[in-house]
Structures are given as structure tokens and as C-alpha cells.
Design an enzyme around this catalytic site. Structure first.
Site, PDB file in Angstrom:
ATOM      1  N   LYS A   1       0.858  -1.112   0.091  1.00 25.27           N
ATOM      2  CA  LYS A   1       0.043  -0.031  -0.143  1.00 25.27           C
ATOM      3  C   LYS A   1       0.944   1.086   0.064  1.00 25.27           C
ATOM      4  O   LYS A   1       0.488   2.373  -0.367  1.00 25.27           O
ATOM      5  CB  LYS A   1      -0.978   0.063   1.335  1.00 25.27           C
ATOM      6  CG  LYS A   1      -1.991  -1.038   1.084  1.00 25.27           C
ATOM      7  CD  LYS A   1      -3.432  -0.809   1.388  1.00 25.27           C
ATOM      8  CE  LYS A   1      -4.336  -1.726   1.287  1.00 25.27           C
ATOM      9  NZ  LYS A   1      -5.720  -1.700   1.680  1.00 25.27           N
TER      10      LYS A   1
ATOM     11  N   LYS B   1      -5.817  -9.687  -6.932  1.00 23.06           N
ATOM     12  CA  LYS B   1      -6.845  -9.691  -6.102  1.00 23.06           C
ATOM     13  C   LYS B   1      -7.968  -8.645  -6.480  1.00 23.06           C
ATOM     14  O   LYS B   1      -7.679  -7.450  -6.648  1.00 23.06           O
ATOM     15  CB  LYS B   1      -6.215  -9.387  -4.605  1.00 23.06           C
ATOM     16  CG  LYS B   1      -7.353  -9.221  -3.400  1.00 23.06           C
ATOM     17  CD  LYS B   1      -6.741  -8.825  -2.203  1.00 23.06           C
ATOM     18  CE  LYS B   1      -7.204  -7.422  -1.898  1.00 23.06           C
ATOM     19  NZ  LYS B   1      -7.436  -6.999  -0.447  1.00 23.06           N
TER      20      LYS B   1
ATOM     21  N   LYS C   1     -11.121  -3.379  -3.074  1.00 17.77           N
ATOM     22  CA  LYS C   1     -11.742  -1.942  -3.367  1.00 17.77           C
ATOM     23  C   LYS C   1     -10.915  -0.916  -3.868  1.00 17.77           C
ATOM     24  O   LYS C   1     -11.302  -0.183  -4.487  1.00 17.77           O
ATOM     25  CB  LYS C   1     -12.158  -1.463  -1.706  1.00 17.77           C
ATOM     26  CG  LYS C   1     -13.417  -2.312  -1.299  1.00 17.77           C
ATOM     27  CD  LYS C   1     -13.688  -1.785   0.089  1.00 17.77           C
ATOM     28  CE  LYS C   1     -13.802  -3.003   1.071  1.00 17.77           C
ATOM     29  NZ  LYS C   1     -13.568  -2.557   2.314  1.00 17.77           N
TER      30      LYS C   1
END
Ligand code: ATP
Ligand code: LTN
Length: 356
Positions: A131, A214, A217
């Protein structure tokens, strides 16, 4: 209990002898809608497990602010998350559904655990690496770095037996167990070592456009993600436009055929049929037929779910009442654990202590 990928031994004595074993999990309110990865990877197991376990399910808003959030949107998404949990079958009469930030013990235990976590240990967490990769480490918050430690606190406060999550959370569960063990060893046995509950078949639902990544969101493109609250026909179209692999054979083979394998996984989960059974049905038929039929299954699944969630969202007071009931149930457990922890680490109790 269905087979999972893990079944470690429990080492801490059961502090809830006689009571139902507990299950706990959380989800971040970081999108207007949950997606198929959330549902098949984790939330469906929440619904199933609530029958045999004492369930604690929460909306992880403290975790959500590890990246910037618009305050108004965050509040709305918190209620949308609650509505979706109820719509998918989390029963407020069985399960405590609550908002993480409303239980101060999460942040308080989080601090204690941060003081037990090695810097190098936190640095090894791959979620931070992933991230922070985009904007660079320097631009990431310290909260994003300590995210897994707060997650450990979320879990350990309730002494759950199982934590139903997707595969991407396995490393955080390992850290949670390490921290529990460290605390128990350094002070006194306090925490149960929780077990991840990860269903092999649906542990990683992948992006429809990028079937090796994956479904997510924050990083999937709109065409790659099936959002449960989206228009059902839009979702049907996304399934029909999913990227498939070269060749024409409908065969489950995640390495060679990640696109078709992902569709077969979703098909199997929604229809409660085995992948082999579906492979046999489509033998000699084309990808288009499989996608068309799956699109119909998806519409049949999302339509009633969406109607129910939107109906629940019209009565916000009702949702807030559910969250308040959950808050009380959760606080009663969390405060007892935190009191034990504070006492064990040597914090002086307030003079007129009548609880926390
Ligand atoms: P992001 O990717 O933006 O971090 P997310 O889509 O993973 O968010 P979370 O709130 O982090 O959503 O996840 C909620 C639960 O859903 C977790 O248990 C997570 O493991 C599970 N989950 C999320 N995406 C998938 C997926 N693609 N396949 C299986 N499980 C998933
Ligand atoms: N990191 C989790 C959300 C989460 C969670 C938890 C899951 C926060 N605290 C405690 C299980 C138990 C995620 O889904 N990304």
C-alpha cells in the site's frame, strides 16, 4: 466445520468455558459497496459461523483512516457497511455488530501492543509494502505502518477462537498470534491464540480484468470488481466481459487459466455446486455460455441483497440502534480484557475505580 487451510492448536486455556466459542472479524468502510471478494472470501463465512459461535463483527473505521478519508463519506459508508452486513444475513439478534471507533479499548490495547512489536517485525508486513508502494513510504501514515498491530488488538480483546478472513489477512493473523504469545509469556496468560478461518476455495477472488490480482476496493478498476450494491445488470455485463484465457476449454487451472478458474470459483460458490460438476456440465461448450449463465446467477444473487440493503438504509435510526446494541455487547467484553492488560503491564488503577 468445513475444511480450512489452517488448524493450529490452542495453547491458552479457554476463558469462556461453558459459553459458546467466539468468532470475530472486521471490514473497513472504505467503499460505497462490498464486493464479491469480500463476500465470498470472508463475509459469507461470517454468516455461517454466527450460528454455532458467539459472533463479534465490526466496521473498522479506525483502520479506514490509515489512508485519507472524506469525513462525510466515511460516516455514510459506515452505515452502508452496517446495512450490507444485515442484508447479507448477519442477524443482530445473534451477532454483535459494532463500530470499532466506538470502543476505545481497541486503540488503547493497540498502543500496548505497539510497545511489544519490533520495528523490523512491523516492517515485514506485506500490506504496508504494497500500500505504500504507490506514493512512497515517506508519504504513508504511521497508522498505515502500525495497521496490523491495531488489528491484533481488535482480535485479542475478544479472545475469539476463529477469525474468518480472506487469504490476504493471513500474515496479520500470524502477527496477532505472535503478539498474544509474547504478551502471555512476558506477563501472564491473558490472550487466546486465535486461528485464522480461511476457506481454501474462495480465499482469493481475483479481478475480472486482471485475473492474477486480488479483486480489491482500492486497486481494482471498475470493470474488474463486482460491487454488490451496483445495478445488477451492470454486474452481469462485467461478468460477460471478464477477461478469459487463451484456448477454449473450461477447466479449473489457476496457473494456466486464471480467468476461467476465477469464474468457476464464483460459479461454484454461488450455486453450491462443485467445480468438477460445473466443468462437466460445460465440457465442449464455449466461454461465452459459461459467462452468460454465471451472469444470470450473479443477478439472482445481487438483486434481493441490494433491495434489502437499500431498504435498510432508509431507516438509519434502526441501523444506529443495531450498532448501539452491538457496541454495548462488545464494550462489556473488551473492557474486561483491557482491565486485565492494564493491571498486568503495571498501570496504576484510578483511585475510585468502578470499572473503566
Ligand atoms: P483493499 O483491497 O482496498 O485493502 P479489500 O477489498 O481487501 O480492501 P477489506 O475491507 O480490506 O477489503 O477486506 C474485508 C475482508 O474481505 C477481509 O477478510 C479480506 O481478506 C476479504 N477480501 C477482500 N478482498 C478479497 C478477495 N479478493 N478475495 C478473498 N477475500 C477478500
Ligand atoms: N484488515 C482487515 C480488516 C480488519 C480485521 C480486523 C479483520 C481490521 N481489524 C480484525 C479481522 C479481524 C481487512 O479486511 N483488510
Amino acid at each position: 466445520m468445513p475444511s480450512t487451510t489452517t488448524s493450529p492448536e490452542l495453547t491458552v486455556p479457554d476463558v469462556t468455558v461453558g459459553a459458546k466459542p467466539r468468532v470475530l472479524s472486521g471490514i473497513q468502510p472504505t467503499a460505497d459497496s462490498f464486493h464479491f471478494g469480500n463476500y465470498l472470501g470472508a463475509l459469507r463465512q461470517w454468516v455461517d459461523l454466527q450460528r454455532e459461535y458467539q459472533p463479534f463483527f465490526f466496521i473498522a473505521d479506525l483502520h479506514a483512516i490509515t489512508v485519507e478519508q472524506d469525513p462525510k463519506v466515511l460516516r455514510e459508508r459506515t452505515l452502508r457497511a452496517a446495512a450490507q452486513l444485515v442484508a447479507m444475513g448477519i442477524d443482530p439478534a445473534r451477532s454483535a455488530i459494532f463500530v470499532q471507533s466506538q470502543i476505545p479499548a481497541h486503540a488503547q490495547l493497540g498502543w500496548v501492543l505497539q510497545c511489544l512489536t519490533g520495528f523490523g517485525e512491523a516492517r515485514r508486513m506485506t500490506q504496508f509494502k504494497d500500500k505504500s508502494a504507490k506514493g512512497g513510504e515517506g508519504a504513508s501514515s504511521v497508522g498505515l505502518f502500525t495497521y496490523p498491530v491495531l488489528q491484533a488488538a481488535d482480535i485479542l480483546l475478544y479472545r475469539p477462537h476463529y477469525v474468518p478472513v480472506g487469504e490476504d489477512q493471513r500474515q496479520h493473523l500470524e502477527l496477532t498470534r505472535d503478539l498474544a504469545q509474547r504478551f502471555n509469556h512476558r506477563y501472564k496468560k491473558t490472550f487466546r491464540l486465535p486461528e485464522p478461518y480461511i476457506l481454501k476455495a474462495t480465499a482469493k477472488i481475483t479481478d475480472l480484468q486482471e485475473p492474477t490480482a486480488k479483486m480489491s476496493k482500492s486497486s481494482s478498476s471498475p470493470a474488474g470488481i463486482v460491487e454488490l450494491l451496483d445495478d445488477p445488470q451492470v454486474n452481469a455485463k462485467k461478468i460477460r466481459s471478464a477477461v478469459t484465457d487463451s484456448g477454449s476449454e473450461i477447466r479449473f487451472d489457476p496457473d494456466e487459466k486464471p480467468g476461467i478458474s476465477n469464474l468457476l470459483t464464483i460459479y461454484s460458490a454461488l450455486s453450491d455446486r462443485t467445480v468438477t460438476d460445473i466443468e462437466e456440465e460445460y465440457a465442449g461448450r464455449g466461454y461465452g455460455e459459461l459467462k452468460g449463465d454465471l451472469a444470470e446467477l450473479v443477478v439472482d444473487f445481487v438483486t434481493p441483497f441490494r433491495d434489502r440493503a437499500l431498504e435498510l438504509l432508509e431507516d438509519q435510526q434502526h441501523l444506529m440502534d443495531i450498532l448501539e446494541t452491538g457496541r454495548r455487547q462488545a464494550a462489556a467484553i473488551a473492557e474486561v480484557t483491557l482491565r486485565d492488560v492494564f493491571q498486568r503491564v503495571g498501570f496504576a488503577a484510578p483511585a475510585r475505580s468502578t470499572g473503566l
